[in-house]
Design an enzyme around this catalytic site. Structure first.
Site, short mmCIF file in Angstrom:
data_model
loop_
_atom_site.label_atom_id
_atom_site.label_comp_id
_atom_site.label_asym_id
_atom_site.label_seq_id
_atom_site.Cartn_x
_atom_site.Cartn_y
_atom_site.Cartn_z
N THR A 47 46.00 80.51 -79.47
CA THR A 47 47.29 80.38 -80.15
C THR A 47 48.07 81.70 -80.07
OG1 THR A 47 46.32 78.76 -81.62
CG2 THR A 47 48.36 79.69 -82.36
N ASP A 59 40.92 69.24 -83.60
CA ASP A 59 41.15 69.73 -84.97
C ASP A 59 40.94 68.63 -86.01
OD1 ASP A 59 41.59 72.31 -84.24
OD2 ASP A 59 43.70 72.39 -84.80
N ARG A 89 53.65 69.44 -84.28
CA ARG A 89 52.21 69.27 -84.11
C ARG A 89 51.91 68.17 -83.10
NH1 ARG A 89 47.59 72.12 -84.55
NH2 ARG A 89 45.97 71.16 -85.80
N THR A 122 50.57 76.78 -79.91
CA THR A 122 49.18 76.75 -79.48
C THR A 122 48.93 75.66 -78.45
OG1 THR A 122 46.91 76.58 -80.36
CG2 THR A 122 48.51 75.09 -81.30
N SER A 153 45.86 75.15 -89.22
CA SER A 153 45.82 76.33 -90.09
C SER A 153 46.99 77.26 -89.84
CB SER A 153 44.52 77.11 -89.85
OG SER A 153 43.42 76.29 -90.12
N GLY A 182 42.78 80.21 -85.29
CA GLY A 182 42.15 79.06 -85.92
C GLY A 182 42.28 79.16 -87.43
N1 GLU Z 1 44.26 74.59 -83.52
C1 GLU Z 1 44.38 75.63 -84.50
C2 GLU Z 1 45.29 75.21 -85.62
O1 GLU Z 1 46.12 74.38 -85.44
C3 GLU Z 1 44.90 76.86 -83.93
C4 GLU Z 1 43.96 77.42 -82.95
C5 GLU Z 1 44.02 78.85 -82.84
O2 GLU Z 1 44.69 79.56 -83.55
O3 GLU Z 1 43.35 79.32 -81.99
O4 GLU Z 1 45.19 75.72 -86.68
#
Ligand code: GLU
Length: 620
Positions: A424, A466, A114, A442, A491, A512
């Site tokens: 992502t 986020d 991450r 992502t 997520s 997301g």
């Molecule tokens: N930033 C999102 C996450 O870490 C993912 C974004 C996406 O799937 O578009 O959950």
């Protein structure tokens, strides 16, 4: 075939007829563009498999497997290729979560790659000093401030060091070749630029790379990224030290601190605070996967700072508790489908209430992972759910540190705004030895922060958006506020399901926060509603995330299930479109292990212009 869901206008592309032997990518034919490999959403066969959104990336993974590489080698090569052909969703400027099943030890391991908050971050970093108010979301996205320390490259190195058989240099080579020679512009690549045209044109190196001659590259034209090829080659020669502690880290920090904005732009790109030292200090640790037992299967996924594993796991536990209390899940009749989807929606609603309150970076917050995943806690939450009425969102979170023994009525709190991106990408790989990778990566929004590192050919993430900019439910504590060195809640839910210690399924998706519901719904479709994996992926999606409305795709909205569930108190709205005008949720890829070495690889038949699944050997 599920009766009602299969009638909702979804065409299932399956198996035998579409299998074509995949040609290997030629490496050196004078630098001519790499021809597009064949593209199928489903293939079944032996010897290993890859599924991703792109046939170019999938083909590169298959080539590695055919050449004797294992699933980890192929996953890294596939991911590096996605950085070329799907750069608006993934690349070395971003981060992700890698889940790995080792066939020798039967163990599931995870890597936390991450993106991380710079040392200068404070809990108020997204408050505008001029107004005292949180920054408008799009101002935060389009900024250097949203750039976190990227984790993708270190994830690849970690994976190869622990379980791979090839060097990072070898794994980057096919992607460097693809970037150098070029590839045919596909619908998602074209749309990824078209939907970002305005903000890409604001940033000089981004416009130079992705808007050549000031134009969006047309469908079918050839796109080359020699800067990225050279960047991959630099890393291949110097190792990841060129990035973490080297010239690339310095240039990333410079780009974020001084966004290279075009003089003709009228957009203000707030400067970032990330430093080369932040990047040099990055780590991508091996962490414990989440685990729940469901229908006698072992479901492993990604733990905090992702909320993917805990939320999918809690929702599955709630579904199991509902089943234990007499609820039946089936798609045999329309009434069965309505009852099953009511359970799915309400389990997700309650699990999201808990996710929003409790899940964040465990290095900074006391995240009650074990409590969230405990069947006893799920039972204390399942009793809130009714087959004849719908909970009012937002639902008050429970306390997994002290699960209630009685069923307390849910009270409501102030609503959340859900601002995560819809970008992502997810890939799955298995090899001839039975190792499995489920990997989601992502750069957050489609196009990330819009900042391309000059002459390096890759976009920087906006993952720091986020974090919550201010506490979501004051006075309740919010564990997802920014801090120095902290990772924002994700997520992403790369998942592997085992039966008796052997792989049964691997699945994941972008989208997301709807990643969680997409993975949950695919598992529910496959394990409880009797769909095949391709059917489970193709079926219309609905996403309930503790909100007063549930996002839905068009095929659901035009089905009789919408009014039937609305009659129970649910309320459906079209999901936001991604690249086309159609409401769309997720873009999954998955594997199913069929026994005797046979594997089915599946991608989307239509979402995101359709994905690509291939096996090493389609027939024996
Ligand atoms: N930033 C999102 C996450 O870490 C993912 C974004 C996406 O799937 O578009 O959950």
């Amino acid at each position: 075939m599920p009766r009602k869901l299969s009638r909702l206008g979804i065409s299932i592309v399956c198996c035998g007829a579409l299998i074509a032997p995949a040609p290997a990518l030629a490496r050196s034919d004078g630098g001519s563009p790499v021809p597009p490999p064949p593209k199928d959403a489903v293939e079944t066969g032996y010897g290993g498999a890859v599924a991703s959104v792109s046939p170019y990336a999938t083909q590169i993974g298959i080539d590695v497997l055919k050449d004797g590489g294992n699933a980890v080698d192929a996953a890294v090569a596939t991911a590096a290729a996605l950085g070329v052909v799907e750069p608006f969703s993934a690349g070395i400027g971003g981060g992700g979560f890698f889940v790995y099943y080792d066939a020798r030890t039967h163990k599931v391991s995870t890597i936390d790659g991450r993106e991380t908050g710079p040392q200068a971050f404070t809990s108020t970093v997204f408050i505008d000093p001029a107004t005292g108010q949180p920054l408008p979301f799009d101002q935060a996205v389009n900024s250097g401030l949203s750039v976190g320390v990227p984790g993708t490259l270190m994830t690849w190195q970690q994976a190869l060091d622990h379980w791979g058989t090839r060097s990072l240099a070898d794994s980057l080579e096919p992607a460097a070749d693809l970037a150098e020679r070029g590839f045919t512009v596909t619908g998602d690549f074209n749309a990824g630029i078209a939907t970002n045209e305005q903000r890409f044109s604001d940033i000089i190196p981004t416009a130079q790379l992705y808007l050549p001659g000031g134009q969006v590259p047309t469908l079918g034209s050839v796109f080359r990224n020699p800067d990225l090829a050279a960047t991959y080659q630099l890393i291949a020669h110097q190792g990841i030290g060129a990035f973490y502690g080297g010239v690339l880290g310095t240039e990333i920090a410079q780009t974020a601190q001084h966004p290279p904005v075009s003089p003709s732009s009228d957009r203000f790109f707030r400067p970032g605070v990330i430093t080369a030292a932040d990047i040099a200090g990055y780590t991508a640790p091996l962490t414990a996967p989440t685990h729940v037992s469901y229908d006698g299967l072992d479901v492993y996924s990604m733990g905090p700072p992702s909320s993917g594993g805990t939320t999918v796991g809690e929702a599955l536990n709630i579904l199991a508790a509902l089943e234990k209390s007499g609820w039946k899940f089936s798609d045999a009749t329309e009434a069965d489908q309505v009852a099953s989807l009511q359970a799915y929606l309400e389990a997700s609603r309650v699990a999201f209430a808990d996710r929003n309150r409790w899940v964040a970076d465990p290095a900074f917050e006391n995240v009650p992972t074990a409590g969230l995943l405990s069947p006893a806690y799920a039972a204390s939450r399942a009793c809130l759910i009714s087959p004849t009425s719908t909970l009012v969102s937002p639902v008050a979170p429970g306390d997994p540190t002290h699960p209630s023994t009685t069923c307390t009525a849910a009270t409501t709190q102030t609503p959340d705004t859900d601002t995560e991106g819809l970008s992502t990408t997810h890939l799955v790989v298995t090899d001839r030895w039975g190792n499995v990778v489920s990997y989601t990566l992502t750069i957050e929004q489609t196009g990330g922060s819009a900042l391309t590192v000059p002459h390096r050919g890759f976009l920087l993430n906006n993952e720091m958006t986020d974090f919550d900019f201010t506490p979501i439910h004051p006075p309740a504590p919010d564990p997802n506020l920014p801090a120095a060195g902290k990772r924002p809640r994700s997520s992403m839910a790369p998942t592997i399901v085992l039966r008796d210690g052997r792989p049964l399924l691997a699945v994941g998706s972008p989208g997301g926060a709807s990643i969680i519901t997409t993975v949950l719904q695919i598992l529910f479709n496959r394990l409880d509603l009797g769909m095949s994996l391709p059917q489970a992926i193709a079926a219309p999606r609905i996403s309930q995330r503790d909100s007063s409305t549930t996002q839905a795709e068009s095929a659901f909205l035009s089905s009789p299930l919408d009014p039937a569930l609305t009659g129970l108190g649910q309320s459906f709205v079209p999901a936001p479109p991604v690249f086309t005008t159609a409401p769309e949720l997720g873009a999954a890829t998955g594997l199913e292990f069929l026994g005797h070495g046979e594997v089915l690889a599946a991608a989307e038949p239509t979402r995101r212009f359709g994905g690509s699944a291939m096996v090493v050997d389609p027939g024996r």
